[in-house]
Design an enzyme around this catalytic site. Structure first.
Site, PDB file in Angstrom:
ATOM      1  N   GLY A 163      20.439  41.142 -41.819  1.00 35.99           N
ATOM      2  CA  GLY A 163      19.843  41.133 -43.156  1.00 35.99           C
ATOM      3  C   GLY A 163      18.655  42.076 -43.213  1.00 35.99           C
ATOM      4  O   GLY A 163      18.638  43.108 -42.533  1.00 35.99           O
ATOM      5  N   GLU A 164      17.684  41.729 -44.055  1.00 36.59           N
ATOM      6  CA  GLU A 164      16.442  42.501 -44.220  1.00 36.59           C
ATOM      7  C   GLU A 164      16.665  43.845 -44.924  1.00 36.59           C
ATOM      8  O   GLU A 164      15.728  44.558 -45.208  1.00 36.59           O
ATOM      9  CB  GLU A 164      15.745  42.778 -42.877  1.00 36.59           C
ATOM     10  CG  GLU A 164      15.387  41.558 -42.068  1.00 36.59           C
ATOM     11  CD  GLU A 164      14.749  41.915 -40.720  1.00 36.59           C
ATOM     12  OE1 GLU A 164      14.466  43.116 -40.446  1.00 36.59           O
ATOM     13  OE2 GLU A 164      14.543  40.991 -39.915  1.00 36.59           O
TER      14      GLU A 164
END
Length: 334
Positions: free
Chosen positions: A300-301
């Site tokens: 993610g991120e």
């Protein structure tokens, strides 16, 4: 006509027809979005939305809820993977508190768009009220509107929120009328027993809210504050005619929610990678999309966006800088 002119420009570069493969498709797409045969990428941005999830208290994640705020502090300190890759590729990063269950100290380089501390537990009630969901959409949109004033024309969205793969699995199941078990993966790294627990919990959540139909109802009931703000941000990015870099499973669920309301948004989307999260490839196929990278990421991120950005830049650069057969006095095939 731009379509013909753009395709001709790509086809008559000094290479065999189609030899740059998917890069040619990407160059064509970017040219069509920007309505030019010489597109440019300007002021690239990455926005990471962070929020907590009420369902995280039920044990659907391998990590405790406080990791959300701890990772936000890591982002702000420049130490996370997304910081590293954005620095490497000259991408401006913005961190947004969409609903983290924590009081951040004043003076941080954090965009405060907190609607409430954490979404509600969807085993008991919808994740957000209608008003909270609308506020989240507006907040996400306002972040992008401000970024647009810098001249940014390409933007990626990341997220941080313990429990958000569960929220995304529920949304995917409802958006596409799929059995919940086919939309569930190991998230941040569940073992077999934890995965079975997650399946049981999410099956109960689906049964709890049987009459949820529209994309907005689905996001409000099963989503999270960071997902809702990402939806609003994506809608605003499309209004601003930005290129939208789509990250992994959670970001793709967000774009699928917008797509259900406005299919044309896919014209502006670049799907950056296919993640290791179980249902992501299936979701991309449902949207008829191909991802640029497959690196087995599940972080993610926005990390997939930042890693794909140099490839997107390469598509623009070959279109602008590579010689044509005529320019280079190179014989084309008969």
């Amino acid at each position: 006509m731009l379509t013909t002119e753009l395709q001709h420009t790509i086809d008559f570069k000094t290479k065999p027809l189609g030899a740059l493969g998917y890069l040619e498709h990407l160059a064509y797409k970017i040219g069509m979005v920007q309505k030019t045969t010489s597109p440019q990428l300007s002021q690239p941005h990455m926005v990471v939305f962070a929020a907590d999830h009420g369902i995280a208290t039920t044990g659907v994640s391998a990590y405790p809820q406080e990791v959300t705020y701890q990772m936000v502090m890591n982002f702000l300190g420049g130490g996370a993977a997304i910081n590293v890759f954005c620095r490497q590729n000259g991408i401006e990063i913005k961190i947004v508190d969409a609903g983290v269950n924590f009081d951040f100290p004043a003076g941080l380089d954090l965009i405060d768009q907190k609607v409430r501390k954490s979404s509600r537990n969807i085993l008991d009630e919808p994740a957000m009220t209608v008003d909270e969901y609308q506020k989240a959409l507006q907040n996400g949109g306002s972040v992008v509107a401000e970024i647009a004033e810098t001249g940014c024309n390409i933007i990626g969205f990341g997220e941080m929120g313990i429990g958000n793969t569960s929220a995304s699995s529920l949304m995917m199941s409802k958006l596409f009328n799929l059995p919940i078990v086919s939309c569930i993966g190991r998230g941040t790294g569940l073992n077999d027993d934890q995965l079975q627990n997650k399946i049981n919990i999410l099956s109960n959540a689906i049964e709890k809210h049987p009459n949820i139909i529209t994309p907005d109802e689905i996001a409000q009931t099963f989503g999270g504050l960071e997902i809702a703000q990402m939806i609003g941000a994506m809608e605003e990015a499309f209004r601003q005619n930005m290129l939208i870099m789509v990250d992994g499973f959670i970001a793709t669920v967000a774009i699928a929610t917008v797509w259900k309301k406005n299919p044309e948004i896919l014209n502006n989307c670049i799907f950056c990678h296919v993640s290791d999260e179980n249902a992501h490839l299936q979701l991309l196929e449902l949207l008829g999309q191909k991802a640029l990278l497959n690196l087995n990421l599940r972080l993610g991120e926005g990390t997939g966006c930042a890693l794909a950005y140099p490839i997107i830049q390469s598509a623009v650069n070959f279109l602008n800088e590579m010689s044509s057969f005529e320019d280079a006095h190179v014989s084309n095939k008969e």
